[in-house]
Design an enzyme around this catalytic site. Structure first.
Site, PDB file in Angstrom:
ATOM      1  N   PHE A 155     -13.325   8.702  -1.200  1.00 14.63           N
ATOM      2  CA  PHE A 155     -12.321   9.062  -2.204  1.00 14.63           C
ATOM      3  C   PHE A 155     -12.027   7.902  -3.144  1.00 14.63           C
ATOM      4  O   PHE A 155     -12.325   7.958  -4.344  1.00 14.63           O
ATOM      5  CB  PHE A 155     -11.060   9.536  -1.477  1.00 14.63           C
ATOM      6  CG  PHE A 155      -9.838   9.683  -2.337  1.00 14.63           C
ATOM      7  CD1 PHE A 155      -9.907  10.274  -3.583  1.00 14.63           C
ATOM      8  CD2 PHE A 155      -8.603   9.226  -1.881  1.00 14.63           C
ATOM      9  CE1 PHE A 155      -8.774  10.411  -4.388  1.00 14.63           C
ATOM     10  CE2 PHE A 155      -7.460   9.368  -2.660  1.00 14.63           C
ATOM     11  CZ  PHE A 155      -7.552   9.956  -3.912  1.00 14.63           C
TER      12      PHE A 155
ATOM     13  N   ILE B 206     -21.487  -0.436   8.681  1.00 17.20           N
ATOM     14  CA  ILE B 206     -20.876  -1.771   8.669  1.00 17.20           C
ATOM     15  C   ILE B 206     -20.593  -2.294  10.068  1.00 17.20           C
ATOM     16  O   ILE B 206     -20.244  -3.469  10.229  1.00 17.20           O
ATOM     17  CB  ILE B 206     -19.580  -1.802   7.825  1.00 17.20           C
ATOM     18  CG1 ILE B 206     -18.484  -0.928   8.442  1.00 17.20           C
ATOM     19  CG2 ILE B 206     -19.863  -1.383   6.395  1.00 17.20           C
ATOM     20  CD1 ILE B 206     -17.138  -1.064   7.759  1.00 17.20           C
TER      21      ILE B 206
ATOM     22  N   THR C  59     -13.773  -0.660   0.675  1.00 20.55           N
ATOM     23  CA  THR C  59     -12.836   0.457   0.819  1.00 20.55           C
ATOM     24  C   THR C  59     -13.109   1.270   2.084  1.00 20.55           C
ATOM     25  O   THR C  59     -12.452   2.283   2.320  1.00 20.55           O
ATOM     26  CB  THR C  59     -12.923   1.413  -0.390  1.00 20.55           C
ATOM     27  OG1 THR C  59     -14.177   2.123  -0.338  1.00 20.55           O
ATOM     28  CG2 THR C  59     -12.825   0.664  -1.703  1.00 20.55           C
ATOM     29  N   ALA C  60     -14.099   0.855   2.881  1.00 22.60           N
ATOM     30  CA  ALA C  60     -14.522   1.649   4.037  1.00 22.60           C
ATOM     31  C   ALA C  60     -13.402   1.764   5.068  1.00 22.60           C
ATOM     32  O   ALA C  60     -12.768   0.775   5.428  1.00 22.60           O
ATOM     33  CB  ALA C  60     -15.755   1.021   4.680  1.00 22.60           C
TER      34      ALA C  60
ATOM     35  N   LYS D 159      -5.538  -1.657  10.232  1.00 25.37           N
ATOM     36  CA  LYS D 159      -5.590  -2.064   8.834  1.00 25.37           C
ATOM     37  C   LYS D 159      -4.958  -3.446   8.649  1.00 25.37           C
ATOM     38  O   LYS D 159      -5.451  -4.270   7.867  1.00 25.37           O
ATOM     39  CB  LYS D 159      -4.871  -1.041   7.953  1.00 25.37           C
ATOM     40  CG  LYS D 159      -5.550   0.310   7.856  1.00 25.37           C
ATOM     41  CD  LYS D 159      -6.910   0.237   7.178  1.00 25.37           C
ATOM     42  CE  LYS D 159      -6.796   0.047   5.684  1.00 25.37           C
ATOM     43  NZ  LYS D 159      -8.136   0.103   5.015  1.00 25.37           N
TER      44      LYS D 159
ATOM     45  N   ILE E 242      -1.809   7.123  -1.910  1.00 25.75           N
ATOM     46  CA  ILE E 242      -2.834   7.430  -2.912  1.00 25.75           C
ATOM     47  C   ILE E 242      -3.034   8.943  -3.030  1.00 25.75           C
ATOM     48  O   ILE E 242      -3.120   9.653  -2.027  1.00 25.75           O
ATOM     49  CB  ILE E 242      -4.179   6.781  -2.550  1.00 25.75           C
ATOM     50  CG1 ILE E 242      -4.008   5.296  -2.232  1.00 25.75           C
ATOM     51  CG2 ILE E 242      -5.160   6.947  -3.705  1.00 25.75           C
ATOM     52  CD1 ILE E 242      -5.306   4.630  -1.809  1.00 25.75           C
TER      53      ILE E 242
END
Length: 372
Positions: free
Chosen positions: A22, A64, A85-86, A159, A186
């Protein structure tokens, strides 16, 4: 609506990790639009979705969480800047959050350091400041992160740990500069967590009630503005890199720093929901709206969670949703304004129009396919 400063032609070679997701796909689109001479590479677990039409963009499937695979990809691309942004879905199992958000981010940082990357911009979350019993009222970057047992959302803890790893890596080596962007709420074209459930609520005729008295301010941020903040951060880090060994003054510094990003337009929570519903077609007058007691709604959410868990489904009301809809959660973005030069490109009303219109258009396309 501000257009922001004139774009520079090139950011060099930019690798967008999660660039088919996104936010990542919007970042790719904005680089093409504002920095057309940049060389863009996209790394994602699967790169079959949200691909940009430009033949100048290279797409690379990769995991990753696999250090060796990352090393090979970085050796091939040799990026000047990385935008990460992963992230897995909020509701993914804890072990996936650990593996992707924490270990995956550390793998990316190490690969970037070894490949001589100059600028590393990481997508964090404004929710790292939010804990139980805490309301965010004009919160800024001086507020402490809430992690571990004090943080009820395991996703948010990971995060926070990932952001910490990125910022601690700043200037190790001295030519590796990093920072973090903390977006709040968002929404926009392609989101799956904010607008679609609200539009679904309208279609199920659930707009006739709200939780609480609608006196709580909340931050929602249009996705293109979040993408823009990432590009400003890349520009700032590359500029700082060009000045090494000089170090910016503390009140100007971007590397090693985190930045809260919002639309700069806190809005009463249910006003935002009703703006979405209005754009979708709702015309219910406010005097027809029922107000549910927050404690009652929270209890009902818990009951529905238990019932739907037994059925293997997700309820339309959860305890988290009941809490968020009555919570003050808005932020101060002066740091981003002053150090990044951030000004939202798209205001809240226009963002809602674009986001809801996109959902309606996608649904119409699906209907046409089924009717053929």
């Amino acid at each position: 609506m501000s257009e922001g400063p004139s774009p520079k032609p090139s950011l060099g070679k930019v690798l967008v990790v999660g660039g088919c997701g996104f936010l990542g796909s919007h970042i790719v689109n904005l680089i093409v639009k504002r920095h057309p001479e940049s060389q863009i590479s996209v790394l994602d677990l699967r790169t079959n979705l949200n691909r940009h039409a430009s033949p100048k963009i290279s797409y690379h499937d990769g995991d990753i969480t696999n250090p060796e695979a990352l090393k090979a990809i970085f050796a091939k691309i040799r990026p000047d800047a990385v935008i990460n942004t992963a992230s897995p879905h909020f509701n993914a199992p804890p072990q996936i959050h650990d593996k992707v958000n924490v270990e995956g981010t550390k793998n990316l940082v190490k690969a970037a350091q070894e490949a001589g990357v100059n600028a590393f911009v990481h997508t964090s979350s404004a929710s790292v400041l939010l804990g139980p019993g805490i309301e965010l009222v004009n919160a800024d970057e001086r507020w402490p992160m809430i992690t571990g047992d004090a943080q009820p959302e395991y996703y948010t803890t990971t995060k926070a740990y990932a952001e910490t790893a990125v910022l601690e890596a700043n200037r190790t080596p001295a030519t590796f500069l990093s920072c973090a962007i903390r977006p709040a709420g968002i929404f926009g074209e392609g989101d799956v967590q904010c607008l679609p459930p609200m539009v679904t609520a309208y279609r199920k005729r659930q707009t006739k009630w709200q939780i609480g008295t609608n006196e709580n301010l909340f931050d929602f941020t249009y996705v293109e503005n979040v993408a823009y903040a990432h590009l400003l951060a890349v520009q700032a880090l590359l500029h700082t890199h060009s000045m090494i060994p000089s170090v910016p003054l503390d009140n100007e510094r971007v590397d090693g720093e985190a930045f809260l990003i919002t639309n700069g337009q806190p809005v009463y929570f249910w006003d935002f929901a009703r703006a979405v519903w209005h754009e979708a077609g709702d015309r219910l007058p406010l005097n027809k709206v029922w107000k549910l007691d927050p404690d009652f709604a929270w209890a009902i959410g818990g009951l529905l969670e238990w019932i739907f868990w037994a059925l293997g489904r997700k309820p339309s009301l959860t305890r988290q949703q009941a809490r968020y809809s009555t919570l003050n959660k808005y932020h101060n973005i002066d740091k981003a304004r002053n150090r990044l030069g951030y000004r939202p490109l798209v205001d809240l009303d226009e963002g809602v129009r674009r986001g809801v219109r996109h959902i309606i258009e996608q649904d119409e396309k699906e209907s046409q396919k089924k009717s053929q």
